[in-house]
Design a protein around this motif. Sequence first.
Motif, PDB file in Angstrom:
ATOM      1  N   ASP A 109      91.132 -24.996 -25.303  1.00  0.00           N
ATOM      2  CA  ASP A 109      90.722 -25.336 -23.901  1.00  0.00           C
ATOM      3  C   ASP A 109      91.262 -26.701 -23.488  1.00  0.00           C
ATOM      4  O   ASP A 109      91.725 -26.894 -22.343  1.00  0.00           O
ATOM      5  CB  ASP A 109      89.198 -25.322 -23.810  1.00  0.00           C
ATOM      6  N   THR A 110      91.192 -27.627 -24.426  1.00  0.00           N
ATOM      7  CA  THR A 110      91.666 -28.974 -24.108  1.00  0.00           C
ATOM      8  C   THR A 110      93.159 -28.992 -23.848  1.00  0.00           C
ATOM      9  O   THR A 110      93.661 -29.665 -22.931  1.00  0.00           O
ATOM     10  CB  THR A 110      91.330 -29.933 -25.255  1.00  0.00           C
ATOM     11  N   VAL A 111      93.918 -28.199 -24.686  1.00  0.00           N
ATOM     12  CA  VAL A 111      95.358 -28.128 -24.483  1.00  0.00           C
ATOM     13  C   VAL A 111      95.681 -27.523 -23.124  1.00  0.00           C
ATOM     14  O   VAL A 111      96.589 -27.966 -22.411  1.00  0.00           O
ATOM     15  CB  VAL A 111      96.002 -27.321 -25.629  1.00  0.00           C
ATOM     16  N   GLN A 112      94.893 -26.451 -22.832  1.00  0.00           N
ATOM     17  CA  GLN A 112      95.134 -25.845 -21.513  1.00  0.00           C
ATOM     18  C   GLN A 112      94.845 -26.837 -20.389  1.00  0.00           C
ATOM     19  O   GLN A 112      95.582 -26.923 -19.405  1.00  0.00           O
ATOM     20  CB  GLN A 112      94.253 -24.596 -21.386  1.00  0.00           C
ATOM     21  N   LYS A 113      93.740 -27.581 -20.565  1.00  0.00           N
ATOM     22  CA  LYS A 113      93.421 -28.619 -19.543  1.00  0.00           C
ATOM     23  C   LYS A 113      94.528 -29.690 -19.461  1.00  0.00           C
ATOM     24  O   LYS A 113      94.880 -30.170 -18.389  1.00  0.00           O
ATOM     25  CB  LYS A 113      92.093 -29.287 -19.876  1.00  0.00           C
ATOM     26  N   GLU A 114      95.061 -30.037 -20.669  1.00  0.00           N
ATOM     27  CA  GLU A 114      96.129 -31.033 -20.682  1.00  0.00           C
ATOM     28  C   GLU A 114      97.354 -30.537 -19.928  1.00  0.00           C
ATOM     29  O   GLU A 114      97.978 -31.264 -19.169  1.00  0.00           O
ATOM     30  CB  GLU A 114      96.497 -31.372 -22.127  1.00  0.00           C
ATOM     31  N   TYR A 115      97.652 -29.238 -20.187  1.00  0.00           N
ATOM     32  CA  TYR A 115      98.796 -28.660 -19.471  1.00  0.00           C
ATOM     33  C   TYR A 115      98.566 -28.678 -17.961  1.00  0.00           C
ATOM     34  O   TYR A 115      99.438 -29.037 -17.168  1.00  0.00           O
ATOM     35  CB  TYR A 115      99.026 -27.246 -19.989  1.00  0.00           C
TER      36      TYR A 115
END
Length: 607
Positions: free
Chosen positions: A178-184
């Motif tokens: 989720d965090t990676v997706q948010k980062e993207y």
Amino acid sequence: MVETLEIPQVQGVIGRAVEFVTFDHQYAQLAWQLLGKTIIVENIQTAFELNSLCSKGFSFVTVGGETLSSDSSFCAGPIGKTVGLISRKSRLAQLTEQLQQVSTAITALDEKLAAGLRENQHLEKLCKDYRTSVYEANTEKTNIVSDLNVIEQNIKRLTNEQPILASEIQSLEKQINDTVQKEYQSKQQLEELETVNAQRAEKIKELESLLAEKKQTAQQHAAEMTELKVFLGQTAEQKKAIEQRIASLKMQIDHNKNELDSAQTNIQTCTEQIDSGLKEIETSESSISEMLTQKEVTHNQSVELHQQVEEMLQNRSDTEETLKQDRQKQAELEQQINSLKLELGQLQVRSTDLIARVTEELGMDLVKEYETYNSTGETNWDAVREEIAELRGKIERLGNVNVDAIEQQEELEKRNEFLTTQIEDLNNSKNQLQQLIAKLNKESIEKFTATFEQVRINFQEVFRKLFGGGKADILLETPEDILESGIEIIARPPGKEPRSISLLSGGEKTMTAIALLFAVFKSKPSPFCFLDEVDAALDEANNERFNLIVQEFKKMSQFVIITHAKRTMSIADLLYGITMQQKGISKRISVTFDSPQPEREEEAAVA
């Protein structure tokens, strides 16, 4: 009825105007009605003071020609004598109409300027909003990066604790995904914000260029407004001169018409005189014929009278010859009498001189001695003469006796005492003068030192303002002798080495001299300051700094500047121009600049 109201006793009142006018007694009521309530005063302050004390209906006139009417209207300066009341009213109407037209044009330009300022303010507000959005985006980006750093640290920590936290990895992986997706997503948003920021930066540059164009157009409008005002003053003066020329030509035409009418009347009277002269000639010819007959009769009578006159002239010549002989005899007798009188006078003078010499030399009264003298026998005059000569020789050998020597000695002693006291007074005065000179030199040194230091500080400050930086100083050439010392001026414009004022360029010398002038002026300002083309050698940038300095010093003094620079003209409150419409005749025109309204000043300050 004659006005009998008394004038309040105020200093500066000269009297009623009617008291200085002579008139017949029968016109007394008219004179008092016209001038009874007109009071002559020395200055306008006295007029305003009397206006508050006197009842209504009084008007006041100063010695300089200023008037304060009964309706409290004030007029400063006399009205021209060559312009009538009707022409002044028509001229005033024309000027009012022209002034309204110029005012409408100025109002339109002011509205355009205000619209440009409002648009500029709106654009600056948009720029400010764009800057705020960019700052918020950068702040959000920083927060995301810090969050990513924290997450990476947590991953490392969990990897180290993997044997213990194996059961929690799955849940953490989900959080990481989720965090990676948010980062993207955050990176995509950051890229979008950067593109928006670039667009906004371009928009800001466009708005700044538009703002610069608006400022340039506003300056052009201000210059055009100044030129329009100057042109308006010139056209007004030209129109006034043309109207005066037309009036003089009309007067000449009327005068020529009057002369033509008088010449025609003279011609008519001359023809009448010629007719009457012809009639008189006819009558005179008839009278001449009669006079010729009378002439023949009178000629015969004149011949007889001439004969009688010749006889009388012969008798007259005989009588004059006899009279001439008698006058010659009388002149000879008068000459003899005068010679006798002259000899008698000479004898009297000799007698008086002899008596005086005897009295002076022998000390005897000759008249008394002659009265008491009795001649008893013959006198040996030779022995008397020898005795007189011997006595005179003895007197000459003795010489002159100075009987005033004692008095002269006393006078010389008094003179000596007087001169001695005078020398003492001079010595005392010399000592007092030396003490006074020393005191004055001490006070002069103290005051000069204080003033020099103050001027030095002011010079350094004003120099930095005029040059936009740099350093300057003034030094004494011989500090040990302040009163006889010269002053050295050192100046270092921005980006140059310190050097003497003689090594600077022409513009730098002018700016340095202006800085020194205003430094001295600031230490002791005066009510007025006259500047004659001091900005002639300055470029536009230096001229702008010079104008700023003048506006700063305008608070403490009033400036009268002679200039050809438009930038310097734009800061003036009142503009006078000298123009030569006709060759050899100079005229003065004036333009008064209206001060901006407070609202516009606030808008300009905000912009």
